[in-house]
Design an enzyme around this catalytic site. Structure first.
Site, PDB file in Angstrom:
ATOM      1  N   ASN A  38       2.307   1.473   4.342  1.00 60.67           N
ATOM      2  CA  ASN A  38       2.562   0.207   5.025  1.00 60.67           C
ATOM      3  C   ASN A  38       2.216   0.281   6.513  1.00 60.67           C
ATOM      4  O   ASN A  38       2.883  -0.316   7.349  1.00 60.67           O
ATOM      5  CB  ASN A  38       4.007  -0.250   4.807  1.00 60.67           C
ATOM      6  CG  ASN A  38       4.266  -1.716   5.190  1.00 60.67           C
ATOM      7  OD1 ASN A  38       5.354  -2.045   5.606  1.00 60.67           O
ATOM      8  ND2 ASN A  38       3.280  -2.576   5.056  1.00 60.67           N
ATOM      9  N   ASP A  49      -8.335   3.423   1.535  1.00 61.29           N
ATOM     10  CA  ASP A  49      -7.360   3.623   2.602  1.00 61.29           C
ATOM     11  C   ASP A  49      -8.056   4.105   3.875  1.00 61.29           C
ATOM     12  O   ASP A  49      -8.511   5.251   3.949  1.00 61.29           O
ATOM     13  CB  ASP A  49      -6.304   4.634   2.158  1.00 61.29           C
ATOM     14  CG  ASP A  49      -5.114   4.688   3.102  1.00 61.29           C
ATOM     15  OD1 ASP A  49      -5.235   4.208   4.256  1.00 61.29           O
ATOM     16  OD2 ASP A  49      -4.069   5.203   2.680  1.00 61.29           O
ATOM     17  N   CYS A 107      -1.532   0.515   7.300  1.00 55.73           N
ATOM     18  CA  CYS A 107      -2.948   0.136   7.422  1.00 55.73           C
ATOM     19  C   CYS A 107      -3.291  -1.073   6.557  1.00 55.73           C
ATOM     20  O   CYS A 107      -3.412  -2.182   7.051  1.00 55.73           O
ATOM     21  CB  CYS A 107      -3.865   1.304   7.053  1.00 55.73           C
ATOM     22  SG  CYS A 107      -3.923   2.637   8.269  1.00 55.73           S
ATOM     23  N   ARG A 108      -3.456  -0.831   5.258  1.00 52.48           N
ATOM     24  CA  ARG A 108      -3.988  -1.864   4.376  1.00 52.48           C
ATOM     25  C   ARG A 108      -3.050  -3.042   4.176  1.00 52.48           C
ATOM     26  O   ARG A 108      -3.462  -4.196   4.312  1.00 52.48           O
ATOM     27  CB  ARG A 108      -4.360  -1.263   3.016  1.00 52.48           C
ATOM     28  CG  ARG A 108      -5.458  -0.216   3.114  1.00 52.48           C
ATOM     29  CD  ARG A 108      -5.678   0.487   1.802  1.00 52.48           C
ATOM     30  NE  ARG A 108      -4.529   1.329   1.461  1.00 52.48           N
ATOM     31  CZ  ARG A 108      -4.380   1.934   0.291  1.00 52.48           C
ATOM     32  NH1 ARG A 108      -5.270   1.771  -0.665  1.00 52.48           N
ATOM     33  NH2 ARG A 108      -3.319   2.699   0.069  1.00 52.48           N
ATOM     34  N   SER A 109      -1.799  -2.784   3.817  1.00 54.74           N
ATOM     35  CA  SER A 109      -0.912  -3.918   3.519  1.00 54.74           C
ATOM     36  C   SER A 109      -0.545  -4.734   4.753  1.00 54.74           C
ATOM     37  O   SER A 109      -0.519  -5.971   4.667  1.00 54.74           O
ATOM     38  CB  SER A 109       0.313  -3.480   2.720  1.00 54.74           C
ATOM     39  OG  SER A 109       1.074  -2.509   3.389  1.00 54.74           O
ATOM     40  N   CYS A 143       0.860  -1.179   0.000  1.00 59.34           N
ATOM     41  CA  CYS A 143       0.000   0.000   0.000  1.00 59.34           C
ATOM     42  C   CYS A 143       0.899   1.233   0.000  1.00 59.34           C
ATOM     43  O   CYS A 143       2.079   1.139  -0.327  1.00 59.34           O
ATOM     44  CB  CYS A 143      -0.988  -0.020   1.169  1.00 59.34           C
ATOM     45  SG  CYS A 143      -0.279   0.163   2.817  1.00 59.34           S
TER      46      CYS A 143
END
Length: 146
Positions: free
Chosen positions: A12, A120, A14-16, A9
């Site tokens: 690095n 995000d 939140c999402r990934s 993301c």
């Protein structure tokens, strides 16, 4: 069979890392990591609200630390999955000549959702919604890898 998966993301945090955590919980026999296309948060743990949302689902992201995506990741991983089209474009911009490691959207594995990216939650504040989509996509990825 693809065995080493990298989730990417922007920062690095939140999402990934959430995708890495879900993937590791569901496919513990495969290798996974996560990275960000930007280096703002290198060395930092996932964002607190994302850790809390993940913890409510039984996922502990606390041991993860942000790192920046590098060109070397193309040779270290069998599949690179971006959270949105900008992430994939940033990944592709670093692709070494002749490298054929697939770089795709995570949402490619959740076509039933109609989602074209994982929003995000750092900006949307919808951590549970992001996790719902990530969990669905990881299930699709698991089916793809089987």
């Amino acid at each position: 069979m693809t065995q080493r998966i990298l989730f990417v993301c922007l920062g690095n945090i939140c999402r990934s890392p959430a995708a890495e955590g879900v993937f590791r919980a569901r496919l513990p026999h495969l290798a996974a990591d996560s990275a960000g296309t930007a280096g703002w948060h290198v060395g930092k743990p996932p964002y607190g609200p994302m850790q809390q949302a993940a913890r409510r689902r039984g996922l502990d992201l606390g041991g993860l630390r942000a790192r920046q995506f590098t060109q070397a990741d193309f040779s270290r991983f069998d599949l690179i999955l971006g959270m949105d089209a900008d992430n994939v474009a940033d990944i592709e911009a670093q692709r070494p000549q002749g490298n054929e490691t697939p770089a795709r959207l995570l949402t490619d594995f959740a076509p039933e959702t109609g989602a074209t990216h994982v929003p995000d939650p750092y900006y949307t504040r919808d951590f549970d919604g992001a996790l719902d989509l990530i969990e669905t996509a990881v299930e699709g990825l698991r089916a793809h890898l089987a």
